[in-house]
Design an enzyme around this catalytic site. Structure first.
Site, PDB file in Angstrom:
ATOM      1  N   ASP A  21     -27.359 -29.886 -23.823  1.00  0.00           N
ATOM      2  CA  ASP A  21     -28.661 -29.381 -23.374  1.00  0.00           C
ATOM      3  C   ASP A  21     -29.682 -30.506 -23.269  1.00  0.00           C
ATOM      4  OD1 ASP A  21     -30.506 -27.540 -22.563  1.00  0.00           O
ATOM      5  OD2 ASP A  21     -30.905 -26.726 -24.557  1.00  0.00           O
ATOM      6  N   HIS A  38     -28.692 -34.269 -14.762  1.00  0.00           N
ATOM      7  CA  HIS A  38     -27.287 -33.832 -14.783  1.00  0.00           C
ATOM      8  C   HIS A  38     -26.356 -35.012 -14.460  1.00  0.00           C
ATOM      9  CE1 HIS A  38     -28.722 -29.858 -15.291  1.00  0.00           C
ATOM     10  NE2 HIS A  38     -29.122 -29.659 -14.049  1.00  0.00           N
ATOM     11  N   LEU A 132      -5.869 -35.312 -26.528  1.00  0.00           N
ATOM     12  CA  LEU A 132      -6.992 -34.367 -26.532  1.00  0.00           C
ATOM     13  C   LEU A 132      -6.891 -33.363 -25.380  1.00  0.00           C
ATOM     14  CD1 LEU A 132     -10.013 -33.768 -27.545  1.00  0.00           C
ATOM     15  CD2 LEU A 132     -10.705 -35.288 -25.679  1.00  0.00           C
TER      16      LEU A 132
END
Ligand code: FPP
Length: 247
Positions: A21, A38, A132
Site C-alpha cells: 500500500d 505503481h 519460492l
C-alpha cells in the site's frame, strides 16, 4: 550485525503475505501521477521476491489488485493491467533464475485477455520450479473467495460427493483459492494504514500482523528482514497459555 544476519534461519515463516500500500501517496508526494507510484512499486515487488527466495521461504502472497480496485478510474485500472503484462514479460527470466514458481489467486475470468495469457505463459514456464512460490492476488477479495468456496461445497453436497456432516474448517480450506498453501504466519501492510481490506480473512486467523509506515515504492529487503525479525520476537500461542507453548 545486519538485520538479515540477526534472523534465526530455523524459525522463518513458510508463508508471508503482503498488502502493498501507498503507491499513490508516494507518487503524489513527488508531484507525479499515481501510476508512477505503481511503476516504482514493481521494484519493491522484485526486492521482496528476491529476499524471500534468498531466505528459502516457501510462499509469498502479494495483494496486487483487489476486487474493489476495479472501481478506480479506468485510466488507473488500465495502467495497472498493462504494468502487469510488461512486468510478467520482463521478470519471467528472473523468476526462472531464482527458482520461483508463479501462481495467482482471484477471479481470473475478470482479467483482460492479454493479462490472462501472460500469466498462463509465465505460470506454465515456472511450474517446475520448486523454490519460492510467488502468489499474486489479482481481482481477489476474501469475501468473494469464501462465497465461491461455499458455492462449490453446496454443489458437491448436491452431487452427493460430500456429506454435510463432513464439512469442517479443514475441508473448507480445501475449497479456497489457497487450498495448496499453509496459512500465512505473517501479514505485512505498508504505508501506515491499519486495515486488512478483504485480504485472506479466513487464512489469517492466527497470523501475526505487522504494520509499517514505509510507502510500498520505498519498501526494500531491509524492511522485509525487519518485519521477519519482529515476527521472530513474538510468542505465538494459538489460544494456549505461554507455559504451554514454551514446552
Ligand atoms: C496500493 O497502493 C497498490 C496497488 C493497489 C497496486 C499494487 C501494484 C503494484 C505494486 C505494481 C504491480 C504489481 C505486480 C505484482 C507486477 P495505492 O494505489 O492504494 O496507494 P495509496 O493508498 O497511496 O493511494
Amino acid at each position: 550485525m545486519s538485520v538479515k544476519e540477526q534472523l534465526d534461519k530455523k524459525k522463518l515463516p513458510k508463508h508471508v503475505a503482503i498488502i502493498m500500500d501507498g503507491n499513490g501517496r508516494w507518487a503524489r508526494k513527488r508531484g507525479n501521477a499515481r501510476v508512477f507510484g505503481h511503476q516504482q512499486g514493481v521494484k519493491s515487488v522484485r526486492e521482496v521476491t528476491e529476499a524471500a527466495a534468498e531466505l528459502g521461504l516457501k510462499f509469498l502472497t502479494l495483494y496486487a489488485f483487489s476486487t474493489e480496485n476495479w472501481s478506480r478510474p479506468k485510466t488507473e485500472v488500465d495502467a495497472l493491467m498493462s504494468l502487469l503484462v510488461s512486468t510478467i514479460s520482463s521478470e519471467t527470466k528472473t523468476l526462472m533464475d531464482n527458482n520461483v514458481k508463479l501462481k495467482t489467486i482471484g477471479c481470473k475470468e475478470n482479467l483482460p485477455g492479454d493479462v490472462r495469457d501472460k500469466l498462463t505463459a509465465c505460470m506454465d514456464q515456472t511450474k517446475d520450479n520448486d523454490g519460492l512460490t510467488l502468489v499474486l492476488a489479482l481481482s481477489y477479495s476474501s469475501r468473494w473467495e469464501i462465497v465461491e468456496g461455499v458455492k462449490k461445497i453446496a454443489s458437491d453436497v448436491l452431487d452427493g460427493k460430500l456429506n454435510v456432516d463432513q464439512v469442517n474448517a479443514d475441508i473448507f480450506s480445501h475449497y479456497l483459492e489457497t487450498s495448496y498453501m499453509p496459512d500465512p504466519e505473517l501479514l505485512i501492510r505498508t504505508s501506515g494504514e491499519l486495515r486488512i481490506s478483504n485480504f485472506l480473512l479466513w487464512q489469517i486467523a492466527y497470523s501475526e500482523l505487522y504494520f509499517c509506515n514505509v510507502l510500498w515504492p520505498d519498501f526494500r529487503k531491509e524492511h522485509f528482514f525487519k518485519a521477519l525479525l519482529d515476527f521472530q520476537g513474538r510468542e505465538r500461542r494459538f489460544g494456549k497459555i505461554s507455559d504451554q507453548v514454551k514446552k
